[in-house]
Design a protein around this motif. Structure first.
Motif, mmCIF file in Angstrom:
data_model
loop_
_atom_site.group_PDB
_atom_site.id
_atom_site.type_symbol
_atom_site.label_atom_id
_atom_site.label_comp_id
_atom_site.label_asym_id
_atom_site.label_seq_id
_atom_site.Cartn_x
_atom_site.Cartn_y
_atom_site.Cartn_z
ATOM 1 N N LEU A 109 0.676 -1.259 0.001
ATOM 2 C CA LEU A 109 -0.007 -0.032 -0.117
ATOM 3 C C LEU A 109 0.797 1.141 0.035
ATOM 4 O O LEU A 109 0.616 2.240 -0.768
ATOM 5 C CB LEU A 109 -1.149 0.075 1.191
ATOM 6 N N GLU A 110 1.949 1.396 0.853
ATOM 7 C CA GLU A 110 2.818 2.428 0.677
ATOM 8 C C GLU A 110 3.467 2.543 -0.421
ATOM 9 O O GLU A 110 3.684 3.830 -0.922
ATOM 10 C CB GLU A 110 3.615 2.131 1.963
ATOM 11 N N HIS A 111 3.847 1.709 -1.228
ATOM 12 C CA HIS A 111 4.479 1.775 -2.385
ATOM 13 C C HIS A 111 3.593 2.361 -3.487
ATOM 14 O O HIS A 111 4.036 3.228 -4.000
ATOM 15 C CB HIS A 111 5.114 0.158 -2.764
ATOM 16 N N VAL A 112 2.257 1.870 -3.364
ATOM 17 C CA VAL A 112 1.300 2.550 -4.531
ATOM 18 C C VAL A 112 0.990 3.922 -4.063
ATOM 19 O O VAL A 112 0.748 4.687 -4.839
ATOM 20 C CB VAL A 112 0.053 1.566 -4.435
ATOM 21 N N LEU A 113 1.158 4.236 -2.826
ATOM 22 C CA LEU A 113 0.865 5.564 -2.471
ATOM 23 C C LEU A 113 2.100 6.551 -2.984
ATOM 24 O O LEU A 113 1.874 7.582 -3.473
ATOM 25 C CB LEU A 113 0.676 5.957 -0.956
ATOM 26 N N GLN A 128 -8.363 9.881 3.385
ATOM 27 C CA GLN A 128 -8.219 9.150 2.074
ATOM 28 C C GLN A 128 -7.236 7.907 2.394
ATOM 29 O O GLN A 128 -7.650 6.679 1.821
ATOM 30 C CB GLN A 128 -7.722 9.789 1.004
ATOM 31 N N ARG A 129 -6.095 8.133 2.941
ATOM 32 C CA ARG A 129 -5.197 6.943 3.340
ATOM 33 C C ARG A 129 -5.653 6.066 4.148
ATOM 34 O O ARG A 129 -5.606 4.841 4.200
ATOM 35 C CB ARG A 129 -3.898 7.571 3.522
ATOM 36 N N ALA A 130 -6.412 6.648 5.284
ATOM 37 C CA ALA A 130 -7.059 5.671 6.070
ATOM 38 C C ALA A 130 -7.924 4.705 5.675
ATOM 39 O O ALA A 130 -8.119 3.513 5.935
ATOM 40 C CB ALA A 130 -7.653 6.474 7.332
ATOM 41 N N LEU A 131 -9.030 5.454 4.809
ATOM 42 C CA LEU A 131 -10.118 4.481 4.105
ATOM 43 C C LEU A 131 -9.268 3.432 3.079
ATOM 44 O O LEU A 131 -9.716 2.356 3.371
ATOM 45 C CB LEU A 131 -10.948 5.545 3.057
ATOM 46 N N ALA A 138 -8.418 -4.848 6.342
ATOM 47 C CA ALA A 138 -9.496 -5.137 7.189
ATOM 48 C C ALA A 138 -9.533 -6.801 7.222
ATOM 49 O O ALA A 138 -9.691 -7.067 8.748
ATOM 50 C CB ALA A 138 -10.839 -4.636 6.872
ATOM 51 N N GLY A 139 -9.217 -7.529 6.373
ATOM 52 C CA GLY A 139 -9.305 -8.843 6.634
ATOM 53 C C GLY A 139 -10.679 -9.365 6.844
ATOM 54 O O GLY A 139 -10.734 -10.474 7.467
ATOM 55 N N ALA A 143 -15.668 -5.091 3.648
ATOM 56 C CA ALA A 143 -15.180 -3.858 4.317
ATOM 57 C C ALA A 143 -15.764 -2.731 3.598
ATOM 58 O O ALA A 143 -16.118 -2.681 2.178
ATOM 59 C CB ALA A 143 -13.681 -4.007 4.070
ATOM 60 N N ALA A 144 -16.210 -1.734 4.544
ATOM 61 C CA ALA A 144 -17.164 -0.518 4.002
ATOM 62 C C ALA A 144 -16.458 0.774 4.269
ATOM 63 O O ALA A 144 -15.620 0.819 5.308
ATOM 64 C CB ALA A 144 -18.474 -0.641 4.563
ATOM 65 N N GLY A 145 -16.750 1.812 3.424
ATOM 66 C CA GLY A 145 -16.117 3.195 3.513
ATOM 67 C C GLY A 145 -17.205 4.096 3.338
ATOM 68 O O GLY A 145 -17.772 3.953 2.246
ATOM 69 N N VAL A 146 -17.451 4.923 4.222
ATOM 70 C CA VAL A 146 -18.643 5.866 3.928
ATOM 71 C C VAL A 146 -17.850 7.397 3.950
ATOM 72 O O VAL A 146 -17.251 7.703 4.771
ATOM 73 C CB VAL A 146 -19.586 5.685 4.989
ATOM 74 N N GLY A 147 -18.590 8.365 3.174
ATOM 75 C CA GLY A 147 -18.127 9.669 3.060
ATOM 76 C C GLY A 147 -18.940 10.397 2.257
ATOM 77 O O GLY A 147 -19.272 10.030 1.098
ATOM 78 N N PRO A 148 -19.166 11.766 2.496
ATOM 79 C CA PRO A 148 -19.932 12.684 1.494
ATOM 80 C C PRO A 148 -19.405 12.763 0.167
ATOM 81 O O PRO A 148 -18.157 12.699 0.193
ATOM 82 C CB PRO A 148 -19.976 13.881 2.436
#
Length: 242
Positions: A109-113, A128-131, A138-139, A143-148
């Motif tokens: 993930l860090e490499h992709v970022l 955004q990074r946390a999402l 999450a394993g 896994a869900a992410g919610v944001g306006p």
């Protein structure tokens, strides 16, 4: 009615019943009213589940309406749902608690970022990074992410898709409309489809394909496949029981 809304008011039921009864011929207005009331009684007494809590105070008669509610409670504000809706929601909640051995290493993930920052010239913010980190780490089965709207969910989705690809997995995007699927495919660089294109066949509604068979679907789903469902700010998607 529940195909359009997960919770509803009594007026919604009344409208649905009136619409359904238009398909029948009655001998008179009184007969129609009797049929309408009979269906309403069955729906409200046997089929729906109240979500609005009852009055928390034991009010005196002068402050209580004939139906038992307080005189200060707005009419038609009580909300209801059904067992089918609650079962579908419970299925999703259970999936979010079901562990699976599907995660991406934090180093990937860090490499992709880092690659994103180099190629695009800007980096994701903390939210955004946390999402992105949650969705690939999450394993759990779900896994869900919610944001306006406008908070940068799409940027996180692109990082998630690239991270899964970097670990050798296949990503399939799902959206409520063909237009949304096309936009999602362009944004995350993955194959995307409408939700109905999969569920229609899976539920056995395609007369030319067997139901409940992965081979009949227009996509290839394997243990290495990660599905992403996009619920955009446009247009409002229909309810999709898992």
């Amino acid at each position: 009615m529940t195909a359009r809304r997960a919770q509803f008011r009594r007026s919604h039921v009344q409208t649905a019943v009136s619409t359904a009864l238009k398909g029948y011929v009655f001998t008179g207005e009184q007969t129609l009213e009797q049929a309408h009331q009979a269906v309403m009684d069955t729906a409200m007494d046997e089929l729906v589940i109240p979500l609005t809590p009852p009055e928390i105070l034991d009010l005196p008669g002068a402050l209580t309406r004939p139906d038992g509610a307080g005189v200060d409670r707005h009419a038609n504000t009580e909300k209801f749902t059904t067992h089918a809706v609650l079962d579908a929601e419970q299925l999703a909640l259970d999936a979010a608690r079901t562990p699976v051995a599907v995660t991406a290493p934090a180093a990937v993930l860090e490499h992709v970022l880092a690659e994103h920052e180099t190629s695009e010239g800007w980096s994701l913010n903390a939210g955004q990074r946390a999402l992105a980190g949650h969705l690939v780490g999450a394993g759990t089965l779900l896994a869900a992410g919610v944001g306006p709207a406008g908070t940068g969910k799409t940027a996180s989705m692109k990082i998630v898709a690239d991270t899964w690809h970097a670990t050798g997995r296949t990503v399939i995007g799902l959206a409520p409309s063909a237009a949304a699927a096309a936009i999602l495919s362009e944004d995350i660089g993955a194959d995307c489809h409408t939700i109905d294109s999969l569920t229609f066949t899976w539920l056995g509604r395609n007369p030319n394909q067997p139901g409940r068979t992965l081979a009949a679907l227009p996509v290839t789903i394997s243990p290495a496949t990660c599905c992403w469902w996009m619920k955009p700010a446009w247009p409002a998607p229909r309810t999709w029981p898992p």
